[in-house]
Design a protein around this motif. Sequence first.
Motif, PDB file in Angstrom:
ATOM      1  N   CYS A  28       0.851  -1.189   0.000  1.00 47.45           N
ATOM      2  CA  CYS A  28       0.000   0.000   0.000  1.00 47.45           C
ATOM      3  C   CYS A  28       0.885   1.236   0.000  1.00 47.45           C
ATOM      4  O   CYS A  28       1.724   1.402   0.886  1.00 47.45           O
ATOM      5  CB  CYS A  28      -0.911  -0.001   1.222  1.00 47.45           C
ATOM      6  SG  CYS A  28      -1.931   1.481   1.358  1.00 47.45           S
ATOM      7  N   GLU A  29       0.689   2.098  -0.993  1.00 48.55           N
ATOM      8  CA  GLU A  29       1.384   3.385  -1.065  1.00 48.55           C
ATOM      9  C   GLU A  29       0.366   4.478  -0.777  1.00 48.55           C
ATOM     10  O   GLU A  29      -0.641   4.587  -1.468  1.00 48.55           O
ATOM     11  CB  GLU A  29       1.987   3.579  -2.455  1.00 48.55           C
ATOM     12  CG  GLU A  29       2.965   2.490  -2.855  1.00 48.55           C
ATOM     13  CD  GLU A  29       3.304   2.560  -4.319  1.00 48.55           C
ATOM     14  OE1 GLU A  29       4.085   3.458  -4.703  1.00 48.55           O
ATOM     15  OE2 GLU A  29       2.757   1.734  -5.086  1.00 48.55           O
ATOM     16  N   GLU A  30       0.632   5.280   0.250  1.00 50.84           N
ATOM     17  CA  GLU A  30      -0.321   6.285   0.707  1.00 50.84           C
ATOM     18  C   GLU A  30       0.043   7.674   0.187  1.00 50.84           C
ATOM     19  O   GLU A  30       1.226   8.005   0.066  1.00 50.84           O
ATOM     20  CB  GLU A  30      -0.356   6.293   2.233  1.00 50.84           C
ATOM     21  CG  GLU A  30      -0.768   4.945   2.812  1.00 50.84           C
ATOM     22  CD  GLU A  30      -0.336   4.787   4.258  1.00 50.84           C
ATOM     23  OE1 GLU A  30       0.762   5.264   4.608  1.00 50.84           O
ATOM     24  OE2 GLU A  30      -1.097   4.196   5.024  1.00 50.84           O
ATOM     25  N   TYR A  31      -0.982   8.489  -0.062  1.00 51.30           N
ATOM     26  CA  TYR A  31      -0.786   9.838  -0.591  1.00 51.30           C
ATOM     27  C   TYR A  31      -1.681  10.824   0.134  1.00 51.30           C
ATOM     28  O   TYR A  31      -2.732  10.459   0.678  1.00 51.30           O
ATOM     29  CB  TYR A  31      -1.094   9.875  -2.095  1.00 51.30           C
ATOM     30  CG  TYR A  31      -0.168   9.014  -2.918  1.00 51.30           C
ATOM     31  CD1 TYR A  31       1.009   9.524  -3.433  1.00 51.30           C
ATOM     32  CD2 TYR A  31      -0.476   7.672  -3.153  1.00 51.30           C
ATOM     33  CE1 TYR A  31       1.864   8.733  -4.180  1.00 51.30           C
ATOM     34  CE2 TYR A  31       0.380   6.875  -3.895  1.00 51.30           C
ATOM     35  CZ  TYR A  31       1.546   7.413  -4.407  1.00 51.30           C
ATOM     36  OH  TYR A  31       2.400   6.624  -5.132  1.00 51.30           O
ATOM     37  N   GLU A  32      -1.257  12.081   0.111  1.00 47.74           N
ATOM     38  CA  GLU A  32      -2.051  13.175   0.641  1.00 47.74           C
ATOM     39  C   GLU A  32      -2.110  14.287  -0.389  1.00 47.74           C
ATOM     40  O   GLU A  32      -1.162  14.475  -1.160  1.00 47.74           O
ATOM     41  CB  GLU A  32      -1.433  13.721   1.935  1.00 47.74           C
ATOM     42  CG  GLU A  32      -1.448  12.735   3.086  1.00 47.74           C
ATOM     43  CD  GLU A  32      -0.773  13.302   4.321  1.00 47.74           C
ATOM     44  OE1 GLU A  32      -0.154  14.385   4.217  1.00 47.74           O
ATOM     45  OE2 GLU A  32      -0.863  12.660   5.381  1.00 47.74           O
ATOM     46  N   LEU A  33      -3.195  15.031  -0.390  1.00 54.71           N
ATOM     47  CA  LEU A  33      -3.315  16.190  -1.272  1.00 54.71           C
ATOM     48  C   LEU A  33      -2.611  17.385  -0.634  1.00 54.71           C
ATOM     49  O   LEU A  33      -2.837  17.700   0.538  1.00 54.71           O
ATOM     50  CB  LEU A  33      -4.784  16.530  -1.508  1.00 54.71           C
ATOM     51  CG  LEU A  33      -5.526  15.691  -2.539  1.00 54.71           C
ATOM     52  CD1 LEU A  33      -7.000  16.048  -2.534  1.00 54.71           C
ATOM     53  CD2 LEU A  33      -4.934  15.901  -3.923  1.00 54.71           C
ATOM     54  N   GLU A  34      -1.747  18.022  -1.404  1.00 56.02           N
ATOM     55  CA  GLU A  34      -1.074  19.236  -0.951  1.00 56.02           C
ATOM     56  C   GLU A  34      -2.020  20.422  -1.139  1.00 56.02           C
ATOM     57  O   GLU A  34      -2.448  20.706  -2.261  1.00 56.02           O
ATOM     58  CB  GLU A  34       0.209  19.462  -1.763  1.00 56.02           C
ATOM     59  CG  GLU A  34       1.304  18.443  -1.473  1.00 56.02           C
ATOM     60  CD  GLU A  34       2.114  18.824  -0.252  1.00 56.02           C
ATOM     61  OE1 GLU A  34       1.669  19.698   0.505  1.00 56.02           O
ATOM     62  OE2 GLU A  34       3.198  18.257  -0.056  1.00 56.02           O
ATOM     63  N   THR A  35      -2.353  21.087  -0.072  1.00 55.71           N
ATOM     64  CA  THR A  35      -3.308  22.190  -0.171  1.00 55.71           C
ATOM     65  C   THR A  35      -2.733  23.373  -0.944  1.00 55.71           C
ATOM     66  O   THR A  35      -3.453  24.078  -1.650  1.00 55.71           O
ATOM     67  CB  THR A  35      -3.741  22.656   1.230  1.00 55.71           C
ATOM     68  OG1 THR A  35      -2.578  22.971   1.998  1.00 55.71           O
ATOM     69  CG2 THR A  35      -4.527  21.569   1.930  1.00 55.71           C
ATOM     70  N   GLU A  36      -1.426  23.599  -0.821  1.00 59.28           N
ATOM     71  CA  GLU A  36      -0.818  24.759  -1.482  1.00 59.28           C
ATOM     72  C   GLU A  36      -0.647  24.554  -2.984  1.00 59.28           C
ATOM     73  O   GLU A  36      -0.863  25.465  -3.769  1.00 59.28           O
ATOM     74  CB  GLU A  36       0.531  25.080  -0.847  1.00 59.28           C
ATOM     75  CG  GLU A  36       0.423  25.517   0.613  1.00 59.28           C
ATOM     76  CD  GLU A  36       1.771  25.804   1.225  1.00 59.28           C
ATOM     77  OE1 GLU A  36       2.793  25.671   0.520  1.00 59.28           O
ATOM     78  OE2 GLU A  36       1.810  26.168   2.415  1.00 59.28           O
ATOM     79  N   THR A  37      -0.239  23.343  -3.362  1.00 55.38           N
ATOM     80  CA  THR A  37       0.052  23.091  -4.774  1.00 55.38           C
ATOM     81  C   THR A  37      -1.041  22.314  -5.490  1.00 55.38           C
ATOM     82  O   THR A  37      -1.031  22.198  -6.707  1.00 55.38           O
ATOM     83  CB  THR A  37       1.363  22.301  -4.913  1.00 55.38           C
ATOM     84  OG1 THR A  37       1.181  20.997  -4.317  1.00 55.38           O
ATOM     85  CG2 THR A  37       2.505  23.015  -4.215  1.00 55.38           C
ATOM     86  N   SER A  38      -1.961  21.743  -4.718  1.00 60.69           N
ATOM     87  CA  SER A  38      -3.025  20.877  -5.250  1.00 60.69           C
ATOM     88  C   SER A  38      -2.465  19.588  -5.844  1.00 60.69           C
ATOM     89  O   SER A  38      -3.183  18.863  -6.530  1.00 60.69           O
ATOM     90  CB  SER A  38      -3.868  21.610  -6.307  1.00 60.69           C
ATOM     91  OG  SER A  38      -4.517  22.711  -5.720  1.00 60.69           O
ATOM     92  N   GLY A  39      -1.181  19.326  -5.598  1.00 64.33           N
ATOM     93  CA  GLY A  39      -0.585  18.082  -6.070  1.00 64.33           C
ATOM     94  C   GLY A  39      -0.679  16.991  -5.025  1.00 64.33           C
ATOM     95  O   GLY A  39      -1.234  17.184  -3.944  1.00 64.33           O
TER      96      GLY A  39
ATOM     97  N   LEU B 119      -0.632  11.373 -10.471  1.00 69.15           N
ATOM     98  CA  LEU B 119       0.445  11.528  -9.494  1.00 69.15           C
ATOM     99  C   LEU B 119       1.140  12.875  -9.622  1.00 69.15           C
ATOM    100  O   LEU B 119       1.480  13.507  -8.620  1.00 69.15           O
ATOM    101  CB  LEU B 119       1.462  10.394  -9.654  1.00 69.15           C
ATOM    102  CG  LEU B 119       2.689  10.445  -8.745  1.00 69.15           C
ATOM    103  CD1 LEU B 119       2.276  10.438  -7.278  1.00 69.15           C
ATOM    104  CD2 LEU B 119       3.629   9.275  -9.046  1.00 69.15           C
ATOM    105  N   ASP B 120       1.363  13.348 -10.834  1.00 67.73           N
ATOM    106  CA  ASP B 120       2.137  14.571 -11.046  1.00 67.73           C
ATOM    107  C   ASP B 120       1.331  15.838 -10.778  1.00 67.73           C
ATOM    108  O   ASP B 120       1.842  16.801 -10.206  1.00 67.73           O
ATOM    109  CB  ASP B 120       2.693  14.600 -12.472  1.00 67.73           C
ATOM    110  CG  ASP B 120       3.671  13.462 -12.728  1.00 67.73           C
ATOM    111  OD1 ASP B 120       4.445  13.137 -11.809  1.00 67.73           O
ATOM    112  OD2 ASP B 120       3.636  12.900 -13.835  1.00 67.73           O
ATOM    113  N   THR B 121       0.079  15.839 -11.183  1.00 63.58           N
ATOM    114  CA  THR B 121      -0.716  17.067 -11.086  1.00 63.58           C
ATOM    115  C   THR B 121      -1.713  17.069  -9.925  1.00 63.58           C
ATOM    116  O   THR B 121      -2.180  18.130  -9.515  1.00 63.58           O
ATOM    117  CB  THR B 121      -1.506  17.292 -12.378  1.00 63.58           C
ATOM    118  OG1 THR B 121      -2.470  16.231 -12.515  1.00 63.58           O
ATOM    119  CG2 THR B 121      -0.586  17.298 -13.590  1.00 63.58           C
ATOM    120  N   GLY B 122      -2.035  15.877  -9.420  1.00 68.02           N
ATOM    121  CA  GLY B 122      -3.054  15.791  -8.388  1.00 68.02           C
ATOM    122  C   GLY B 122      -4.462  15.913  -8.917  1.00 68.02           C
ATOM    123  O   GLY B 122      -5.431  15.847  -8.156  1.00 68.02           O
ATOM    124  N   ILE B 123      -4.599  16.083 -10.215  1.00 71.19           N
ATOM    125  CA  ILE B 123      -5.927  16.202 -10.814  1.00 71.19           C
ATOM    126  C   ILE B 123      -6.683  14.890 -10.624  1.00 71.19           C
ATOM    127  O   ILE B 123      -6.147  13.807 -10.840  1.00 71.19           O
ATOM    128  CB  ILE B 123      -5.824  16.553 -12.309  1.00 71.19           C
ATOM    129  CG1 ILE B 123      -5.249  17.958 -12.481  1.00 71.19           C
ATOM    130  CG2 ILE B 123      -7.187  16.440 -12.991  1.00 71.19           C
ATOM    131  CD1 ILE B 123      -4.987  18.345 -13.917  1.00 71.19           C
TER     132      ILE B 123
END
Length: 199
Positions: free
Chosen positions: A104-115, A171-175
């Motif tokens: 399992c690889e976990e991720y979070e949304l960056e509020t400043e960059t939206s990535g 992964l790159d843009t967070g879109i």
Amino acid sequence: MDNIGRLRDFVQSFTQLVEQVGSDEAGIFTHGKALLSELIAHDDWLPHAFAQPSSESYRQYLLYCDPLERFSVVSFVWTPGQTTPIHDHTVWGMVGVLRGAERCEEYELETETSGLRASGSHELPVGSVDLVSPDIGDIHRVSNALAEGVSVSIHAYGANIGAVRRHIYDLDTGIKKPFISGYSNKVMPNIWDHLGHLE
């Protein structure tokens, strides 16, 4: 695999749990994790048809869905190298490994960059249970951790997960893009035949 009664017992106990605690996520996780751990402690109940891998993609088999769609139970089946996209769930979920191992690889949304920012990774061996939800962390990518061999995990979710409108993330843009996963099967195992183990 002829001990389908274990799945029936799990479904009945989980139904009682949901009726008792409602939408209390902490209660679901505390008691539901124990129920799922007990289910995956035995590898003699999952019907063969719902543990079949595919060379095309991982498989997501619906094993049971509560009539009011308060929860669903699913088996995931992976061959080496198969992985999900980065995705969320929008509801609580529990993942228990029945066979093999998962990563399992976990991720979070960056509020400043939206990535997206990688926030950690871990491996789940047989018998382990992982938790996800919008409250505790809901974005991840999951894969078969084995270089050889099939892995199988049993998931419980706080909705009919195959019908939930969720998101896949770049992964790159967070879109994020909406998706509905659906299921790999058109029929479910018969957990209500109490005489099935005698045939």
